[in-house]
Scaffold this motif. Structure first.
Motif, mmCIF file in Angstrom:
data_model
loop_
_atom_site.group_PDB
_atom_site.id
_atom_site.type_symbol
_atom_site.label_atom_id
_atom_site.label_comp_id
_atom_site.label_asym_id
_atom_site.label_seq_id
_atom_site.Cartn_x
_atom_site.Cartn_y
_atom_site.Cartn_z
ATOM 1 N N TRP A 222 -8.731 -24.634 41.986
ATOM 2 C CA TRP A 222 -7.437 -23.961 41.971
ATOM 3 C C TRP A 222 -6.298 -24.925 41.700
ATOM 4 O O TRP A 222 -5.294 -24.560 41.080
ATOM 5 N N ARG A 223 -6.453 -26.158 42.147
ATOM 6 C CA ARG A 223 -5.353 -27.121 42.021
ATOM 7 C C ARG A 223 -5.339 -27.819 40.666
ATOM 8 O O ARG A 223 -4.285 -28.273 40.214
ATOM 9 N N VAL A 224 -6.488 -27.944 40.020
ATOM 10 C CA VAL A 224 -6.588 -28.680 38.753
ATOM 11 C C VAL A 224 -6.938 -27.741 37.597
ATOM 12 O O VAL A 224 -6.183 -27.625 36.621
ATOM 13 N N LEU A 225 -8.099 -27.099 37.700
ATOM 14 C CA LEU A 225 -8.589 -26.313 36.568
ATOM 15 C C LEU A 225 -7.669 -25.142 36.243
ATOM 16 O O LEU A 225 -7.362 -24.884 35.072
ATOM 17 N N PHE A 226 -7.216 -24.421 37.251
ATOM 18 C CA PHE A 226 -6.381 -23.247 37.012
ATOM 19 C C PHE A 226 -5.027 -23.610 36.382
ATOM 20 O O PHE A 226 -4.640 -23.004 35.373
ATOM 21 N N PRO A 227 -4.279 -24.621 36.924
ATOM 22 C CA PRO A 227 -3.007 -24.976 36.271
ATOM 23 C C PRO A 227 -3.192 -25.506 34.848
ATOM 24 O O PRO A 227 -2.387 -25.182 33.960
ATOM 25 N N VAL A 228 -4.231 -26.316 34.621
ATOM 26 C CA VAL A 228 -4.466 -26.838 33.273
ATOM 27 C C VAL A 228 -4.810 -25.695 32.326
ATOM 28 O O VAL A 228 -4.367 -25.682 31.158
ATOM 29 N N ALA A 229 -5.579 -24.718 32.802
ATOM 30 C CA ALA A 229 -5.907 -23.561 31.968
ATOM 31 C C ALA A 229 -4.647 -22.788 31.589
ATOM 32 O O ALA A 229 -4.491 -22.348 30.435
ATOM 33 N N PHE A 233 -3.449 -22.117 27.786
ATOM 34 C CA PHE A 233 -3.240 -20.752 27.310
ATOM 35 C C PHE A 233 -1.780 -20.524 26.915
ATOM 36 O O PHE A 233 -1.492 -19.704 26.031
ATOM 37 N N MET A 234 -0.870 -21.237 27.574
ATOM 38 C CA MET A 234 0.536 -21.134 27.193
ATOM 39 C C MET A 234 0.743 -21.707 25.794
ATOM 40 O O MET A 234 1.499 -21.159 24.982
ATOM 41 N N THR A 256 4.463 -27.717 26.344
ATOM 42 C CA THR A 256 3.135 -27.714 26.975
ATOM 43 C C THR A 256 2.500 -29.098 26.946
ATOM 44 O O THR A 256 1.819 -29.501 27.898
ATOM 45 N N MET A 257 2.708 -29.850 25.877
ATOM 46 C CA MET A 257 2.178 -31.206 25.809
ATOM 47 C C MET A 257 2.810 -32.097 26.875
ATOM 48 O O MET A 257 2.102 -32.827 27.587
ATOM 49 N N GLY A 286 -9.353 -33.391 27.033
ATOM 50 C CA GLY A 286 -9.700 -32.360 26.061
ATOM 51 C C GLY A 286 -8.596 -31.332 25.902
ATOM 52 O O GLY A 286 -8.324 -30.854 24.785
ATOM 53 N N SER A 287 -7.938 -30.994 27.016
ATOM 54 C CA SER A 287 -6.830 -30.041 26.956
ATOM 55 C C SER A 287 -5.663 -30.614 26.162
ATOM 56 O O SER A 287 -4.972 -29.882 25.430
ATOM 57 N N MET A 288 -5.426 -31.915 26.308
ATOM 58 C CA MET A 288 -4.373 -32.560 25.515
ATOM 59 C C MET A 288 -4.656 -32.432 24.017
ATOM 60 O O MET A 288 -3.746 -32.177 23.222
#
Length: 338
Positions: A222-229, A233-234, A256-257, A286-288
């Motif tokens: 919840w603290r890492v994966l959810f905010p990064v997702a 998505f934004m 977002t970057m 990977g998200s970056m």
């Protein structure tokens, strides 16, 4: 009062003519059955509390009891009927295995260094330790990792051919009132083996007490994966905007970057600087890349529209608006669960 000078480090010559350190040990009291017979030492460790695991310092704050027990025939009163009542004395007045906790950093002792001796010559030593131990953490799968908390005992006076440590299964354990949060205990294990000390080129008897713990991953999900997702998505909203809307596209992609880079710096403060990426790092890096792809595609679609290729720009948007979320979910699955 006179202070004895510390023993000098002597140089010994081995059979292959190589020099190594030789540190003389105080053996004023010979080992029981000093000869070919191995002295058996019963070891019991009971963990009272594990307060904190510090990933940055690679330490753990722990509180535990240590119990040792061995037989010394020279103290067996039943053989001579001299004294059939138990008694106690200072530890240095009887033979003991000269144990050290080699991974201790700031450990304090609560009890006096006392040896308890029963009429049958059984010597018992008890001590309570509390403070910091060094622990080597493998954080490759952080925050879905499991770790081993070790208490490493070693005798710097005797080899495995002279003394042997035996686990006291009925004495080993962990208290139910542990204050460690975000971790669950998976089990206990012990390991008696030889520890080779390179400077002396000699094996010493060693006993490891290991607590296996597993990190609670739901908190980090919840603290890492959810905010990064949410950030990824934004950035995906860029592909849903008209290519002609230049300012909203560039603003959204760059925002977002910046958000993802800032978030990554905040999270890294909880971990030491390592020469490998954790599972969490892989997701963020990977998200970056995915957010950067969104920024590059925004610039590309704007240029395509300006050059009269609006249909091609819309085609790229249609592909990436679904491809980026799929790539992110695949990335998360690979990093955390593979």
């Amino acid at each position: 009062m006179t202070i004895k000078p510390p023993p000098k480090i002597q140089i010994a010559i081995t059979n292959n003519s190589q020099k190594h350190w030789f540190i003389p040990h105080d053996q004023a009291i010979p080992r029981p059955n000093n000869g070919s017979e191995i002295t058996q030492i019963l070891v019991g460790i009971y963990t009272l509390d594990v307060a904190k695991i510090n990933e940055v310092d690679q330490t753990v704050y722990i509180d535990f009891y240590l119990g040792l027990q061995w037989y010394d025939s020279r103290l067996d009163s039943s053989l001579s009927q001299a004294n059939l009542s138990p008694y106690q004395c200072k530890l240095d007045q009887v033979w003991h295995p000269n144990l050290h906790i080699i991974n201790q950093r700031h450990l304090d002792k609560e009890l006096d260094e006392i040896a308890h001796i029963n009429p049958q010559g059984i010597v018992t030593y008890r001590q309570r330790f509390y403070g910091q131990l060094a622990t080597s953490l493998d954080l490759k799968r952080f925050p879905f990792d499991e770790q081993l908390i070790k208490i490493e005992l070693i005798s710097f006076s005797y080899s495995p051919e002279e003394i042997h440590f035996i686990e006291a299964e009925e004495l080993n354990g962990i208290s139910d009132e542990i204050s460690l949060v975000n971790w669950s205990f998976q089990g206990l294990s012990t390991h008696s083996h030889a520890h080779y000390l390179q400077p002396e080129q000699q094996d010493y008897a060693r006993f490891d007490y290991q607590i296996q713990v597993k990190r609670h991953s739901s908190f980090y999900a919840w603290r890492v994966l959810f905010p990064v997702a949410l950030i990824v998505f934004m950035s995906d909203l860029v592909f849903w905007l008209e290519p002609t809307q230049i300012i909203p596209q560039i603003t959204l992609a760059t925002a977002t970057m910046v958000s993802l880079i800032t978030y990554q710096f905040i999270l890294r403060q909880e971990l030491p600087k390592m020469n490998y990426l954790t599972a969490e790092d892989k997701v963020i890096v990977g998200s970056m890349l995915l957010v950067f792809i969104a920024l590059v595609e925004s610039v590309t679609s704007i240029n395509l529209v300006a050059g009269g290729y609006r249909e091609l720009a819309l085609y790229l948007d249609d592909i990436l608006k679904w491809l980026v979320p799929i790539l992110f979910m695949g990335l998360a699955a690979f990093a955390f669960w593979v």
